[in-house]
Write an enzyme that holds these catalytic residues in place. Sequence first.
Site, PDB file in Angstrom:
ATOM      1  N   CYS A  91     -10.553  -6.252 -11.129  1.00  0.00           N
ATOM      2  CA  CYS A  91      -9.838  -5.207 -10.434  1.00  0.00           C
ATOM      3  C   CYS A  91      -8.874  -5.139 -10.164  1.00  0.00           C
ATOM      4  CB  CYS A  91     -11.073  -3.916  -9.530  1.00  0.00           C
ATOM      5  SG  CYS A  91     -11.027  -5.420  -8.092  1.00  0.00           S
ATOM      6  N   HIS A 147       0.814  -0.714   0.038  1.00  0.00           N
ATOM      7  CA  HIS A 147       0.331   0.333  -0.075  1.00  0.00           C
ATOM      8  C   HIS A 147       0.968   1.525   0.212  1.00  0.00           C
ATOM      9  CE1 HIS A 147      -3.135  -2.690  -0.540  1.00  0.00           C
ATOM     10  NE2 HIS A 147      -3.970  -1.318  -0.278  1.00  0.00           N
ATOM     11  N   GLU A 201     -11.426 -12.712  -4.000  1.00  0.00           N
ATOM     12  CA  GLU A 201      -9.922 -13.277  -4.079  1.00  0.00           C
ATOM     13  C   GLU A 201      -9.629 -14.392  -3.310  1.00  0.00           C
ATOM     14  OE1 GLU A 201      -8.443  -8.391  -2.828  1.00  0.00           O
ATOM     15  OE2 GLU A 201     -10.875  -9.700  -1.880  1.00  0.00           O
TER      16      GLU A 201
HETATM   17  C1  PEP Z   1      -6.462  -7.186  -5.886  1.00  0.00           C
HETATM   18  O1  PEP Z   1      -6.507  -8.187  -4.655  1.00  0.00           O
HETATM   19  O2  PEP Z   1      -6.594  -7.499  -6.918  1.00  0.00           O
HETATM   20  C2  PEP Z   1      -7.684  -6.159  -5.494  1.00  0.00           C
HETATM   21  C3  PEP Z   1      -7.785  -5.215  -6.076  1.00  0.00           C
HETATM   22  O3  PEP Z   1      -6.657  -5.684  -4.079  1.00  0.00           O
HETATM   23  P1  PEP Z   1      -6.277  -4.910  -3.183  1.00  0.00           P
HETATM   24  O4  PEP Z   1      -4.794  -5.105  -4.783  1.00  0.00           O
HETATM   25  O5  PEP Z   1      -6.458  -3.785  -2.919  1.00  0.00           O
HETATM   26  O6  PEP Z   1      -5.714  -6.117  -1.878  1.00  0.00           O
HETATM   27 MG    MG Z   2      -7.131  -7.910  -2.748  1.00  0.00          MG
END
Ligand code: PEP
Ligand code: MG
Length: 753
Positions: A682, A370, A611
């Site tokens: 996504c 992040h 996921e």
């Molecule tokens: C993912 O896991 O692909 C996702 C879009 O969520 P993040 O990257 O925020 O974990």
């Molecule tokens: Mg994710």
Amino acid sequence: MGHIQLLCDIAELNHLFHDSISVESFMQETVEMAARHLDADVCSIYTYDDADRLLMLRATRGLSIHAIGDVCMRLGEGLTGKALEARRCMRVEHASEHPQYKYFAGINEEPFESFMAVPIVRGVTRIGVLVLQRRAQRPFTDEDELACKAVASQLANIIENARFLMTRDLTPTCKPPATIGPELRFIKGKTASAGFAHAAARVVDTHRRFGDLLQTAFEPGLSVMDLDAALAATAEQLQQLQEQVEEKLSDAASLIFASHLLILKDKKFIGPMKQLIAEGIPAPRAVLKIAKEYIDAFAATADEYFREKVQDVEDLAVRIVGNLIGHVEELADYHDCIVVARELFPSDLLRMSSENVRGIVLVSGGVTSHLSILARSLQIPMVITNQPALMDMGDNAEILIDADAGNVYVDPTPEIVSRFEERNRAQAAVRASKGGVKPRTLTRDGTEIRLMANINLLSDIAVAQEANCSGVGLYRTEFPFIIRNDFPSEQEQYVSYRRLVEGMAGKPVTFRTLDIGGDKVLSYYQNAREQNPGMGMRSIRFSLENKDVFTKQIRAILRAGAGADIRIMFPMISSVEDFGQARAVVHECAERLAACGVEHNPAPQIGMMVELPSVVSLIDAFATEVDFFSIGTNDFIQFMLGVDRTNEKVERFYIPHHPAVLRGIAGIVAGAARRDKEVSICGDMAQQPAYVPFLIGLGVRTLSMEAAKIPLIQQTVEQIELSQAEALAADVVQQTSAETIGRLLGVDRQKGI
Ligand code: PEP
Ligand code: MG
């Protein structure tokens, strides 16, 4: 109603906070203000110390002032202790008749029978209690409770930041010596946030700046008055920085410098410095000596929260000494330079961004995904290397970072510089000649593919609009939570969410509920350490476990979505029951808002992220429940293959084109289609051109990606002939070897893009 308006307004508390000279006086002024606005005879603040599970009276208007620092109670003891234990408001008309009542002699509490205790909490962390009392026959109302809660939620942040000042334990420790490595001119690192920068280096090592100052001999001659002036100048500079951050990133700002300002107000910090100066110690030495005591105490704990405070105290001491000896210009000025640092917190990135840093090189792992995503949102090129030697390079060395490839050049030759400048000119020309992105994206045969934007911060909205996105496919709501100092209140979330909804001007906006835990750490949320946080109390599990945090977020989303096309989705759903429970919270919140006549969106579409591999075999059961799916390939790959997405050592095992991953995605898309449910992608796969024909061939019609990637993916889609993509997808899902699939998709050719 007037007092509610006033109390709901954070401005008054913030003013009190900034103008008061110590934490104690701030709390005292707060109780005076709250008592006045709520027409209460007594208002008191108790703070809670988790270590000994005790509540202590810290400020009061109406009770005997001798009780301050003297009246204590255990968690669960008395009405006040009960309110905090249960984390709920206790409102009682005849306090002394209540079975939970606890009598304290000599504090003049007897006449005040109407009682209201509102817990001060941040998420699940207990911080203290705000207590209001009136004489009998004047009970507190619902409106009073609402106003009191508003004050308590604002107090939570400020008191939490003062917590470490009130409870510190001075135990010295040693820091390891800095490692010195060979000088390097070219370093191969890893891309954290793409882009290019060429500027002077600025090595950010507060530890070292502080250490250097400790070794410096200072002339005597500066007085206590000089210290006062330096403290005032430091506070003024911090205030200005705070304003800069707020201006640039309204959703993320919070009180980033709150703990700095609190330390500056702390008599226990400033008093001993003045004492030492009075005894003849040079003023800068006095500042450093006391700061060092604090730092040693904080460094002795393994707690992330306190580690962050070490940096704050070091940074603050360096600033104060800089103001004392007149070297302010050297202080943390990131304008037009490339920062080289060992460790950064999200709040550091925000500060640097507000000062227009050109790029960042992190010289040792320890980066959460992040931090990279945040750097991307802030459009700061960032490379992660494994070269601590860069820290010894000194300021002003020339560096060039090609963050697209993860390369760092120290003191680059004129040839390297001109090669990059040429490349940048060419890229700029291509961008200019292409003009804007088309509003609709069609394959060669005319099939429409919706390209949506992933939004992390509100500052991404402008790029998303420029890229003509079809809406927001993923709003990572955790960002404001991650980069702030505390849990944002419902109202603060509402304001941010509403700005996003309005910024998207009628286009759909998909809110993903809080996805924290794992590598998305909240430094202020003190959860028990987990052996394996990636598989621990995270994401939707955290939300379902912490219903008050979850409920506030859902209410804020529903309110912000009034009259708009919003959707809500939950991260890391592993079972149909998880989904059902989370959806029930949305329904409950909508019902409550309706019952209170609050404007909101009563029926947003409710979907889930895919996921976890457990969803694949249950896809039909999920498809009967959800309104839509969105596949988060980043986590899906990580959990399907058992590879930590942030661990460079196992990077080669993180294979998006692994046959199990692609078959899993195919199964999800087919299952969703059987029930006529929309499925989008996504995760990063949606923005990698090599995977786009495969995904479209499977039947995916919505891709959500970083807004800056939309032009590239639009061009990719426009090359695709649907029948060929379908044949490719059919071929790929038959394969059992990642190598073969890599060849079929042309993954290798695009590696690193
Ligand atoms: C993912 O896991 O692909 C996702 C879009 O969520 P993040 O990257 O925020 O974990
Ligand atoms: Mg994710």
